[in-house]
Design a protein around this motif. Structure first.
Motif, mmCIF file in Angstrom:
data_model
loop_
_atom_site.group_PDB
_atom_site.id
_atom_site.type_symbol
_atom_site.label_atom_id
_atom_site.label_comp_id
_atom_site.label_asym_id
_atom_site.label_seq_id
_atom_site.Cartn_x
_atom_site.Cartn_y
_atom_site.Cartn_z
ATOM 1 N N MET A 143 34.981 35.745 54.241
ATOM 2 C CA MET A 143 34.680 36.608 53.099
ATOM 3 C C MET A 143 34.812 35.839 51.794
ATOM 4 S SD MET A 143 36.589 40.133 51.963
ATOM 5 C CE MET A 143 36.377 40.805 50.314
ATOM 6 N N GLU A 144 35.898 35.104 51.632
ATOM 7 C CA GLU A 144 36.090 34.328 50.407
ATOM 8 C C GLU A 144 34.961 33.327 50.222
ATOM 9 O OE1 GLU A 144 39.385 31.382 48.252
ATOM 10 O OE2 GLU A 144 39.854 32.365 50.171
ATOM 11 N N TYR A 266 37.167 34.160 42.304
ATOM 12 C CA TYR A 266 37.327 35.061 43.458
ATOM 13 C C TYR A 266 38.624 35.848 43.375
ATOM 14 C CZ TYR A 266 37.912 36.600 48.282
ATOM 15 O OH TYR A 266 38.128 37.358 49.411
ATOM 16 N N GLU A 267 39.716 35.187 42.995
ATOM 17 C CA GLU A 267 41.009 35.876 42.936
ATOM 18 C C GLU A 267 40.994 36.997 41.899
ATOM 19 O OE1 GLU A 267 40.656 32.619 43.065
ATOM 20 O OE2 GLU A 267 41.505 32.222 45.061
ATOM 21 N N VAL A 268 40.407 36.723 40.742
ATOM 22 C CA VAL A 268 40.320 37.751 39.699
ATOM 23 C C VAL A 268 39.429 38.897 40.161
ATOM 24 C CG1 VAL A 268 39.556 38.214 37.335
ATOM 25 C CG2 VAL A 268 40.734 36.075 37.874
ATOM 26 N N GLU A 274 40.752 45.665 43.761
ATOM 27 C CA GLU A 274 41.931 46.315 44.326
ATOM 28 C C GLU A 274 42.544 47.287 43.322
ATOM 29 O OE1 GLU A 274 43.334 46.384 47.189
ATOM 30 O OE2 GLU A 274 42.638 44.671 48.343
ATOM 31 N N SER A 275 42.553 46.913 42.046
ATOM 32 C CA SER A 275 43.169 47.767 41.034
ATOM 33 C C SER A 275 42.338 49.015 40.750
ATOM 34 C CB SER A 275 43.368 46.977 39.739
ATOM 35 O OG SER A 275 42.118 46.606 39.170
#
Length: 282
Positions: A143-144, A266-268, A274-275
């Motif tokens: 996915m990443e 990707y992390e952001v 999620e938020s």
């Protein structure tokens, strides 16, 4: 791998023979011999744990102290009486100690290299096993890779995509209440329905134990409304293996990636989606 074991076995045999020979020669000399054997075993054990550099670091002060004691006993007798262990044995002991530490350090290095190789192979296997068995969707690592590649494509050529995260609410409670077979059936059913609801070009992922993700390529915010409507109609009711129907609750998050979002990695992106999860009874 075979060469490693053959080489390590030979070195290990030499190491054991050296320890046995040292023990055999020093044991008849009572307490002095036992002390020398004890320090030998202690330094070898430490070397097997920490490596040859650490073993040599502690062996050199030990040999200097031992040499000073030996020198005093041979010429002055100021601090110790004459040592029972013969001088040739003591010299051989010092040389053997250095040699055995180097052998033990070699074995420790080989074991460390093999441990790192095994970890790398396990990581490669985990990455190559891209498909989640229960859903048939790609795993989080894949996915990443896919989402990052799509972000780079958008940055270069334009367009947009929408990433949906569907978290199954009360997932653990569902498993405890209905059992393992029903849990597996739930995942299989959701995967099948998501496959029907999305295009072949869309990518589906098992993002986490209780989370599924859908990468809707070439999709705008307006188009997501159509997908949401399909989700509402298809996923709101789940049929158990027993034939009973139950309502499903999801936490759903979505994020749109468009040109101009280059500062978002990707992390952001994942933190944002999620938020923004909202609870839905589909």
């Amino acid at each position: 791998m075979k060469t490693f074991f053959e080489g390590s076995q030979f070195i290990l045999i030499v190491l054991l023979l050296g320890v046995q020979l040292s023990t055999y020669l020093l044991l008849p000399y009572g307490v002095e011999g036992l002390v020398l054997i004890a320090f030998l075993l202690l330094l070898l054990s430490y070397t097997l744990l920490r490596g040859s550099a650490a073993g040599l670091f502690w062996s050199l002060p030990y040999l200097l102290i031992l040499g000073a004691v030996l020198f005093d006993s041979q010429f002055f007798n100021r601090f110790v009486k004459e040592i029972e262990v013969p001088l040739p044995y003591m010299l051989a002991y010092g040389i053997a100690l250095i040699g055995l530490i180097l052998l033990a350090g070699y074995i420790q290095n080989q074991l460390t290299d093999q441990r790192q190789l095994v970890l790398k192979l396990q990581e490669r296997i985990r990455r190559f096993t891209a498909v989640d068995i229960e859903t048939g969707f790609d795993n989080p690592e894949r996915m990443e890779f896919e989402v990052t590649a799509e972000m780079k494509r958008i940055d270069r050529y334009g367009g947009s995509f929408v990433l949906l995260i569907l978290q199954m609410d009360h997932y653990e409670e569902f498993q405890k209440l209905y059992g393992e077979k029903e849990r597996a059936h739930l995942l299989s059913s959701l995967a099948y329905k998501l496959g029907e609801l999305t295009r072949q070009t869309d990518r589906k992922f098992r993002y986490d134990t209780d989370r599924l993700a859908v990468l809707l390529t070439n999709t705008t915010v307006e188009s997501v409304e159509i997908v949401s409507s399909k989700l509402e109609n298809k996923l709101k009711v789940h049929q158990l293996l027993s034939g009973n129907l139950i309502d499903l609750t999801f936490l759903i998050g979505q994020v749109t990636y468009e040109p101009g979002s280059e500062s978002m990695d990707y992390e952001v992106l994942m933190e944002k989606v999620e938020s923004e999860r909202v609870s839905y009874v589909l």
